[in-house]
Design a protein around this motif. Sequence first.
Motif, mmCIF file in Angstrom:
data_model
loop_
_atom_site.group_PDB
_atom_site.id
_atom_site.type_symbol
_atom_site.label_atom_id
_atom_site.label_comp_id
_atom_site.label_asym_id
_atom_site.label_seq_id
_atom_site.Cartn_x
_atom_site.Cartn_y
_atom_site.Cartn_z
ATOM 1 N N LYS A 103 0.729 -1.215 0.049
ATOM 2 C CA LYS A 103 -0.351 0.026 -0.452
ATOM 3 C C LYS A 103 1.008 0.916 0.009
ATOM 4 O O LYS A 103 0.437 2.354 -0.602
ATOM 5 N N VAL A 141 -7.589 6.005 8.665
ATOM 6 C CA VAL A 141 -7.744 4.607 8.604
ATOM 7 C C VAL A 141 -6.127 3.465 9.149
ATOM 8 O O VAL A 141 -5.682 4.755 8.318
ATOM 9 N N ILE A 155 -10.144 0.276 10.939
ATOM 10 C CA ILE A 155 -10.956 1.681 10.894
ATOM 11 C C ILE A 155 -10.841 2.525 12.218
ATOM 12 O O ILE A 155 -11.560 1.793 12.819
ATOM 13 N N GLU A 183 -4.521 6.682 6.744
ATOM 14 C CA GLU A 183 -5.047 6.986 6.329
ATOM 15 C C GLU A 183 -6.619 8.482 6.242
ATOM 16 O O GLU A 183 -6.921 7.831 7.479
ATOM 17 N N GLU A 184 -6.241 8.886 5.982
ATOM 18 C CA GLU A 184 -7.940 10.118 6.922
ATOM 19 C C GLU A 184 -9.004 9.589 5.848
ATOM 20 O O GLU A 184 -8.964 8.149 4.630
ATOM 21 N N TYR A 185 -9.985 9.383 6.839
ATOM 22 C CA TYR A 185 -11.157 8.581 6.724
ATOM 23 C C TYR A 185 -12.085 9.137 5.574
ATOM 24 O O TYR A 185 -12.507 10.342 5.807
ATOM 25 N N GLU A 190 -18.528 3.694 -2.153
ATOM 26 C CA GLU A 190 -17.393 2.279 -2.523
ATOM 27 C C GLU A 190 -18.397 1.237 -3.822
ATOM 28 O O GLU A 190 -19.207 1.362 -3.992
ATOM 29 N N LYS A 212 -18.716 -6.219 2.135
ATOM 30 C CA LYS A 212 -18.452 -6.305 2.358
ATOM 31 C C LYS A 212 -17.987 -6.579 3.723
ATOM 32 O O LYS A 212 -17.048 -7.644 4.663
ATOM 33 N N ASN A 222 -14.872 -7.058 8.748
ATOM 34 C CA ASN A 222 -15.210 -7.218 7.062
ATOM 35 C C ASN A 222 -14.875 -8.376 6.679
ATOM 36 O O ASN A 222 -14.698 -9.619 7.140
ATOM 37 N N MET A 271 -13.533 5.153 -4.521
ATOM 38 C CA MET A 271 -14.405 5.625 -2.487
ATOM 39 C C MET A 271 -15.463 7.017 -3.922
ATOM 40 O O MET A 271 -14.742 7.469 -4.264
ATOM 41 N N ILE A 280 -9.085 3.959 -3.420
ATOM 42 C CA ILE A 280 -9.056 3.345 -1.745
ATOM 43 C C ILE A 280 -8.032 2.440 -1.767
ATOM 44 O O ILE A 280 -7.209 1.783 -1.302
HETATM 45 P P1 AMP Z 1 -8.707 -1.657 1.336
HETATM 46 O O1 AMP Z 1 -7.987 -3.298 1.485
HETATM 47 O O2 AMP Z 1 -7.720 -0.920 1.184
HETATM 48 O O3 AMP Z 1 -9.647 -2.078 0.458
HETATM 49 O O4 AMP Z 1 -9.997 -1.391 2.505
HETATM 50 C C1 AMP Z 1 -10.685 -2.384 2.779
HETATM 51 C C2 AMP Z 1 -11.828 -1.235 3.382
HETATM 52 O O5 AMP Z 1 -11.623 -0.644 4.072
HETATM 53 C C3 AMP Z 1 -12.459 -0.915 1.990
HETATM 54 O O6 AMP Z 1 -13.389 -1.443 1.789
HETATM 55 C C4 AMP Z 1 -13.006 0.515 2.539
HETATM 56 O O7 AMP Z 1 -14.611 -0.550 3.367
HETATM 57 C C5 AMP Z 1 -12.437 0.762 3.825
HETATM 58 N N1 AMP Z 1 -12.018 1.311 3.354
HETATM 59 C C6 AMP Z 1 -10.572 1.625 3.180
HETATM 60 N N2 AMP Z 1 -9.639 3.028 3.178
HETATM 61 C C7 AMP Z 1 -10.675 3.611 3.353
HETATM 62 C C8 AMP Z 1 -10.653 5.105 3.245
HETATM 63 N N3 AMP Z 1 -9.385 5.683 3.513
HETATM 64 N N4 AMP Z 1 -11.724 5.833 4.106
HETATM 65 C C9 AMP Z 1 -12.869 5.413 4.399
HETATM 66 N N5 AMP Z 1 -13.032 3.528 4.354
HETATM 67 C C10 AMP Z 1 -11.891 2.929 3.520
#
Ligand code: AMP
Length: 426
Positions: A103, A141, A155, A183-185, A190, A212, A222, A271, A280
């Motif tokens: 990431k 996050v 989160i 990360e900022e939320y 999605e 998810k 998740n 997002m 994302i």
């Molecule tokens: P990822 O593995 O990065 O896809 O993250 C898994 C899930 O976490 C995503 O499908 C989102 O639902 C949530 N998520 C990840 N990053 C963020 C973000 N910056 N803000 C809000 N939700 C997030």
Amino acid sequence: MNIGLIGSGGREHALCKNLSESKFVDKIICFPGNAGTSSLAINVQVDILDFKKILKLIKFYKIKLVIVGPEEPLVNGIVDFLKKEKIIVFGPNRYAAKLEGSKAFMKTICKQNKIPTAKFKICNKKNQVKKFLTDCSLPIVVKADGLAAGKGVTICKTEKEVLKSTNDIFKGKFKSSKLVVLEEYLLGEEASYFVIVDNNTFKFFGSAQDHKRVFENDKGPNTGGMGAYSPAPIITKKLEKKIISKIIVPTLKALKTKNNPYNGFLYVGLMIKNNEPFLIEYNIRMGDPECQVILPRLKTDIFKIFKYATLNKLKNIKINWKKQKSMTVVLCAKGYPGAYKKNLKIQNIDKINLSEKDFIFHAGTKIVNNVLRSNGGRVLNVLSLGTNFKSIRKKIISNIKKLKLKGIFYRKDIGWKVINKKNENY
Ligand code: AMP
Ligand code: GLY
């Protein structure tokens, strides 16, 4: 031509089905496949990270094209390994696979190329985390840098949670990396957008939205995905243009500049906030269960698409899609995504009459002494095609009820966001 297909989930059953419908495909060999692929292909039990063994099997079965389903072999460099041995293989190389495998790598590409994404900080020390806490408001996050089997994202609503989650990662909770991305939320809706990419071009390969969280109303932990639908109604033509110009084009250009052009499926996890797309995550493969809802909508021979992609001639093929919509509901073993029982009996699957618009894709299944049994947390994907999501879901649930299942649960509200929207003919 004989094809090798690596993976064992619902995604691979869906790929296997489309491949089996091509007149150019002779045998499909699945490494290792599941009970569903066993009726279309030869399943061969092998560790998908044992590249030398896989190479031997590719030679033994005279396989001329290899398709890699899951991320782990790609991130570990299976494409580089097989290409060195002159095997034709579809998927990104180890460098490009870092888009999913790290990431920190993905976010750095975003920063360098002004790709819209959540504000972030890559950290390996506590004081960097503390600094981010002063720069960014909660929730925050916390993400593990490397592959984490869907368990790397938390989160956090409090500072204490941020410090605990980051500390766990620094201490080596995930083997893949000790780096943290904060990360900022982002609050929004999605959606997932897919493209197929070769050295010269890329083509649209469907859109979808998945659920998810494990429980109805998007509650609970998740999972890999409890259900999905395609296309994603939120992705309008205008938004699609922005996704391509602001996210996909600069990413592919950045990798080309680094002499590692991207090849393979690229899954753009977005997002959508005020009609603007934010990246994302990238996945370097088709999604699961998104693949299961996208492939039944594909009109073009999938073998031809793979062939053109591996020859870097994607621009010469037109990829056509059915107008119909699709949805899948994932049947899971009770306890998933935590501890769950295996070997659950699945009965009646051959007895239910499925129309040509209904499908059952296997995920964690196996056949033991002629009895179909579960072999994973996500067990089956029950899917239908149709003209609106509400009636499709009704059809799926009526098909699920015909199966004789014990110890299995599923969400009955897949698609609630689009089904409950008023005045829209979804
Ligand atoms: P990822 O593995 O990065 O896809 O993250 C898994 C899930 O976490 C995503 O499908 C989102 O639902 C949530 N998520 C990840 N990053 C963020 C973000 N910056 N803000 C809000 N939700 C997030
Ligand atoms: N369904 C989410 C994924 O495949 O990563």
